[in-house]
Design an enzyme around this catalytic site. Structure first.
Site, PDB file in Angstrom:
ATOM      1  N   CYS A  48       0.853  -1.185   0.000  1.00  0.00           N
ATOM      2  CA  CYS A  48       0.000   0.000   0.000  1.00  0.00           C
ATOM      3  C   CYS A  48       0.897   1.246   0.000  1.00  0.00           C
ATOM      4  CB  CYS A  48      -0.900  -0.008   1.227  1.00  0.00           C
ATOM      5  SG  CYS A  48      -1.899   1.494   1.376  1.00  0.00           S
ATOM      6  N   CYS A  51       0.193   3.167   3.570  1.00  0.00           N
ATOM      7  CA  CYS A  51       0.570   2.640   4.895  1.00  0.00           C
ATOM      8  C   CYS A  51       1.604   1.520   4.846  1.00  0.00           C
ATOM      9  CB  CYS A  51      -0.677   2.161   5.645  1.00  0.00           C
ATOM     10  SG  CYS A  51      -1.317   0.594   5.054  1.00  0.00           S
ATOM     11  N   CYS A  97      -7.502  -0.975   1.109  1.00  0.00           N
ATOM     12  CA  CYS A  97      -6.501  -1.488   2.043  1.00  0.00           C
ATOM     13  C   CYS A  97      -7.180  -1.623   3.406  1.00  0.00           C
ATOM     14  CB  CYS A  97      -5.330  -0.514   2.128  1.00  0.00           C
ATOM     15  SG  CYS A  97      -4.152  -0.916   3.435  1.00  0.00           S
ATOM     16  N   CYS A 100      -5.418   0.920   6.260  1.00  0.00           N
ATOM     17  CA  CYS A 100      -5.573   2.381   6.281  1.00  0.00           C
ATOM     18  C   CYS A 100      -6.845   2.855   5.597  1.00  0.00           C
ATOM     19  CB  CYS A 100      -4.360   3.057   5.670  1.00  0.00           C
ATOM     20  SG  CYS A 100      -4.258   2.906   3.878  1.00  0.00           S
ATOM     21  N   CYS A 120      -8.097  -5.190 -10.101  1.00  0.00           N
ATOM     22  CA  CYS A 120      -7.655  -4.130 -11.000  1.00  0.00           C
ATOM     23  C   CYS A 120      -7.273  -2.931 -10.123  1.00  0.00           C
ATOM     24  CB  CYS A 120      -8.817  -3.812 -11.926  1.00  0.00           C
ATOM     25  SG  CYS A 120      -8.410  -2.716 -13.264  1.00  0.00           S
TER      26      CYS A 120
END
Ligand code: FE
Length: 136
Positions: A48, A51, A97, A100, A120
């Site tokens: 990510c 984070c 995510c 976060c 995607c």
């Protein structure tokens, strides 16, 4: 369950680039074929961009032809959240995510074996780290 990362929008705005902020925090989408990770074929981990959570592995990346980095499986189902998205007159499944709450992209059911799924994901939502070849 992993610890959550919670920051104010002001903090995120300071930490992320304008493009990352727009996509991760405002659920934007980068133009197709515009992201730098779409054609990345190196081996490694996609984390990510906000984070640092482990999200996808190069082992499950495939060329979907869509113009966005595509994966058929996340590293762990616990690291992502899937949510129904009815914006733009469509019903899609948004992928975020789990740590976060950052927007990653969408998941579709037209992916390849073995899952039939296509995650995607925007390049701007990801940070790629190449695997150290010496360790393999
Ligand atoms: Fe995150």
């Amino acid at each position: 369950m992993a610890e959550k990362v919670r920051k104010s929008e002001e903090e995120w705005r300071k930490e992320l680039s304008p493009r990352q902020y727009h996509i991760l925090r405002e659920k934007g989408t980068e133009p197709a074929f515009a992201g730098e990770l779409n054609t990345n074929e190196k081996r490694g981990v996609y984390r990510c961009a906000a984070c640092g959570e482990d999200l996808f592995s190069s082992d499950t990346k495939f060329d979907s032809g869509s113009g966005w980095p595509s994966f058929y499986l996340p590293i762990s189902k616990e690291n992502i959240v899937e949510k129904t998205d009815r914006s733009l007159f469509m019903t899609r499944t948004e992928v975020l995510c789990a740590k976060c709450g950052g927007h990653l992209g969408h998941v579709f059911d037209d992916g390849p074996d073995p899952t039939g799924l296509r995650y995607c994901v925007n390049s701007a939502s990801l940070k790629f780290e190449e695997t150290d070849k010496k360790k393999e």
